[in-house]
Design a protein around this motif. Sequence first.
Motif, PDB file in Angstrom:
ATOM      1  N   SER A 184       0.840  -0.449  -0.075  1.00  0.00           N
ATOM      2  CA  SER A 184      -0.438   0.092   0.242  1.00  0.00           C
ATOM      3  C   SER A 184       0.984   1.328  -0.035  1.00  0.00           C
ATOM      4  O   SER A 184       0.830   2.214  -0.957  1.00  0.00           O
ATOM      5  CB  SER A 184      -0.874   0.079   1.419  1.00  0.00           C
ATOM      6  OG  SER A 184      -1.535   1.147   1.201  1.00  0.00           O
ATOM      7  N   ARG A 185       1.790   1.232   0.803  1.00  0.00           N
ATOM      8  CA  ARG A 185       2.949   2.654   1.011  1.00  0.00           C
ATOM      9  C   ARG A 185       3.666   2.977  -0.364  1.00  0.00           C
ATOM     10  O   ARG A 185       3.745   4.129  -0.718  1.00  0.00           O
ATOM     11  CB  ARG A 185       3.676   1.687   2.119  1.00  0.00           C
ATOM     12  CG  ARG A 185       4.746   3.331   2.640  1.00  0.00           C
ATOM     13  CD  ARG A 185       5.874   3.268   3.378  1.00  0.00           C
ATOM     14  NE  ARG A 185       5.904   1.639   3.935  1.00  0.00           N
ATOM     15  CZ  ARG A 185       7.414   1.672   3.170  1.00  0.00           C
ATOM     16  NH1 ARG A 185       7.661   2.288   1.828  1.00  0.00           N
ATOM     17  NH2 ARG A 185       7.531   0.127   2.984  1.00  0.00           N
TER      18      ARG A 185
ATOM     19  N   LEU B 105      -2.037   2.981  -3.040  1.00  0.00           N
ATOM     20  CA  LEU B 105      -3.493   2.729  -2.864  1.00  0.00           C
ATOM     21  C   LEU B 105      -4.039   1.846  -1.428  1.00  0.00           C
ATOM     22  O   LEU B 105      -2.814   1.852  -0.786  1.00  0.00           O
ATOM     23  CB  LEU B 105      -3.224   1.210  -3.654  1.00  0.00           C
ATOM     24  CG  LEU B 105      -3.365   1.455  -5.080  1.00  0.00           C
ATOM     25  CD1 LEU B 105      -3.191   0.157  -5.996  1.00  0.00           C
ATOM     26  CD2 LEU B 105      -4.134   2.872  -5.341  1.00  0.00           C
ATOM     27  N   THR B 106      -4.845   1.897  -1.077  1.00  0.00           N
ATOM     28  CA  THR B 106      -5.106   1.706   0.340  1.00  0.00           C
ATOM     29  C   THR B 106      -5.325   0.124   0.262  1.00  0.00           C
ATOM     30  O   THR B 106      -5.373  -0.594  -0.470  1.00  0.00           O
ATOM     31  CB  THR B 106      -6.671   2.248   1.247  1.00  0.00           C
ATOM     32  OG1 THR B 106      -7.382   1.093  -0.339  1.00  0.00           O
ATOM     33  CG2 THR B 106      -6.493   3.681   0.611  1.00  0.00           C
ATOM     34  N   VAL B 107      -4.681   0.076   1.733  1.00  0.00           N
ATOM     35  CA  VAL B 107      -4.972  -1.556   2.605  1.00  0.00           C
ATOM     36  C   VAL B 107      -6.433  -2.063   2.061  1.00  0.00           C
ATOM     37  O   VAL B 107      -6.049  -3.097   1.232  1.00  0.00           O
ATOM     38  CB  VAL B 107      -4.704  -1.538   3.571  1.00  0.00           C
ATOM     39  CG1 VAL B 107      -4.712  -2.609   4.544  1.00  0.00           C
ATOM     40  CG2 VAL B 107      -3.492  -1.149   4.304  1.00  0.00           C
TER      41      VAL B 107
ATOM     42  N   TYR C 216      -8.269  -1.640  -0.248  1.00  0.00           N
ATOM     43  CA  TYR C 216      -8.094  -1.415  -1.804  1.00  0.00           C
ATOM     44  C   TYR C 216      -7.581  -3.204  -2.422  1.00  0.00           C
ATOM     45  O   TYR C 216      -7.943  -3.699  -2.982  1.00  0.00           O
ATOM     46  CB  TYR C 216      -8.490  -0.245  -2.537  1.00  0.00           C
ATOM     47  CG  TYR C 216      -8.997  -0.822  -4.194  1.00  0.00           C
ATOM     48  CD1 TYR C 216      -9.469  -0.630  -4.525  1.00  0.00           C
ATOM     49  CD2 TYR C 216      -7.792  -0.352  -5.232  1.00  0.00           C
ATOM     50  CE1 TYR C 216     -10.336  -1.162  -5.155  1.00  0.00           C
ATOM     51  CE2 TYR C 216      -7.918  -0.188  -6.545  1.00  0.00           C
ATOM     52  CZ  TYR C 216      -9.404  -0.399  -6.475  1.00  0.00           C
ATOM     53  OH  TYR C 216      -9.269  -0.549  -8.097  1.00  0.00           O
ATOM     54  N   ILE C 217      -6.113  -2.477  -2.170  1.00  0.00           N
ATOM     55  CA  ILE C 217      -5.610  -4.190  -2.216  1.00  0.00           C
ATOM     56  C   ILE C 217      -5.970  -4.974  -1.911  1.00  0.00           C
ATOM     57  O   ILE C 217      -6.146  -6.495  -3.199  1.00  0.00           O
ATOM     58  CB  ILE C 217      -4.116  -3.810  -1.563  1.00  0.00           C
ATOM     59  CG1 ILE C 217      -3.651  -2.514  -2.497  1.00  0.00           C
ATOM     60  CG2 ILE C 217      -3.106  -4.592  -1.748  1.00  0.00           C
ATOM     61  CD1 ILE C 217      -2.247  -2.181  -1.829  1.00  0.00           C
ATOM     62  N   SER C 218      -6.624  -5.412  -0.612  1.00  0.00           N
ATOM     63  CA  SER C 218      -7.383  -6.898  -0.570  1.00  0.00           C
ATOM     64  C   SER C 218      -8.767  -7.206  -0.990  1.00  0.00           C
ATOM     65  O   SER C 218      -8.957  -9.209  -1.855  1.00  0.00           O
ATOM     66  CB  SER C 218      -7.779  -6.146   1.187  1.00  0.00           C
ATOM     67  OG  SER C 218      -8.808  -7.660   1.853  1.00  0.00           O
ATOM     68  N   LEU C 219      -8.769  -5.769  -1.347  1.00  0.00           N
ATOM     69  CA  LEU C 219     -10.107  -6.102  -1.996  1.00  0.00           C
ATOM     70  C   LEU C 219      -9.797  -6.681  -3.374  1.00  0.00           C
ATOM     71  O   LEU C 219     -10.245  -7.872  -4.031  1.00  0.00           O
ATOM     72  CB  LEU C 219     -11.060  -5.201  -1.901  1.00  0.00           C
ATOM     73  CG  LEU C 219     -12.018  -4.681  -1.264  1.00  0.00           C
ATOM     74  CD1 LEU C 219     -12.353  -2.893  -1.394  1.00  0.00           C
ATOM     75  CD2 LEU C 219     -13.173  -5.763  -0.812  1.00  0.00           C
TER      76      LEU C 219
ATOM     77  N   ASN D 293      -3.745   1.983 -15.070  1.00  0.00           N
ATOM     78  CA  ASN D 293      -3.008   2.763 -14.081  1.00  0.00           C
ATOM     79  C   ASN D 293      -2.628   1.989 -13.079  1.00  0.00           C
ATOM     80  O   ASN D 293      -1.537   2.284 -11.486  1.00  0.00           O
ATOM     81  CB  ASN D 293      -3.343   3.823 -13.440  1.00  0.00           C
ATOM     82  CG  ASN D 293      -3.928   4.491 -14.804  1.00  0.00           C
ATOM     83  OD1 ASN D 293      -2.293   4.548 -15.361  1.00  0.00           O
ATOM     84  ND2 ASN D 293      -4.411   5.386 -15.634  1.00  0.00           N
ATOM     85  N   LYS D 294      -4.180   1.581 -11.807  1.00  0.00           N
ATOM     86  CA  LYS D 294      -3.768   1.557 -10.253  1.00  0.00           C
ATOM     87  C   LYS D 294      -2.852  -0.480 -10.573  1.00  0.00           C
ATOM     88  O   LYS D 294      -2.460  -0.332 -10.061  1.00  0.00           O
ATOM     89  CB  LYS D 294      -4.861   1.139  -9.667  1.00  0.00           C
ATOM     90  CG  LYS D 294      -5.362   1.803  -9.029  1.00  0.00           C
ATOM     91  CD  LYS D 294      -6.810   1.817  -9.035  1.00  0.00           C
ATOM     92  CE  LYS D 294      -7.629   3.511  -8.346  1.00  0.00           C
ATOM     93  NZ  LYS D 294      -9.004   4.125  -8.084  1.00  0.00           N
TER      94      LYS D 294
END
Length: 83
Positions: A26-27, A31-33, A35-38, A49-50
Amino acid sequence: MSVTELVGKKIRHHRRSKEITIQELSRVCGLTVNYISLIEKGEANPSLNKLHAIINALEVHWSDIMPTKDEQKVISEKELSSY
């Protein structure tokens, strides 16, 4: 398994194989933790892009997370059978 689920699974695999926590990823990629988890669970459909930010943070290639030809065939067959 959908394309989104497969890509998420591959991202999780590469993150874990490099012993990177979701917080660290995330850092680095911005991206937020959550969002990455999702994404990893196949519950989010990230933009290119993400995905690019994640790929760069993990230092992998697009081909490392995209479905292979065989995987694409299986996904397509499952999609067709669901109609």
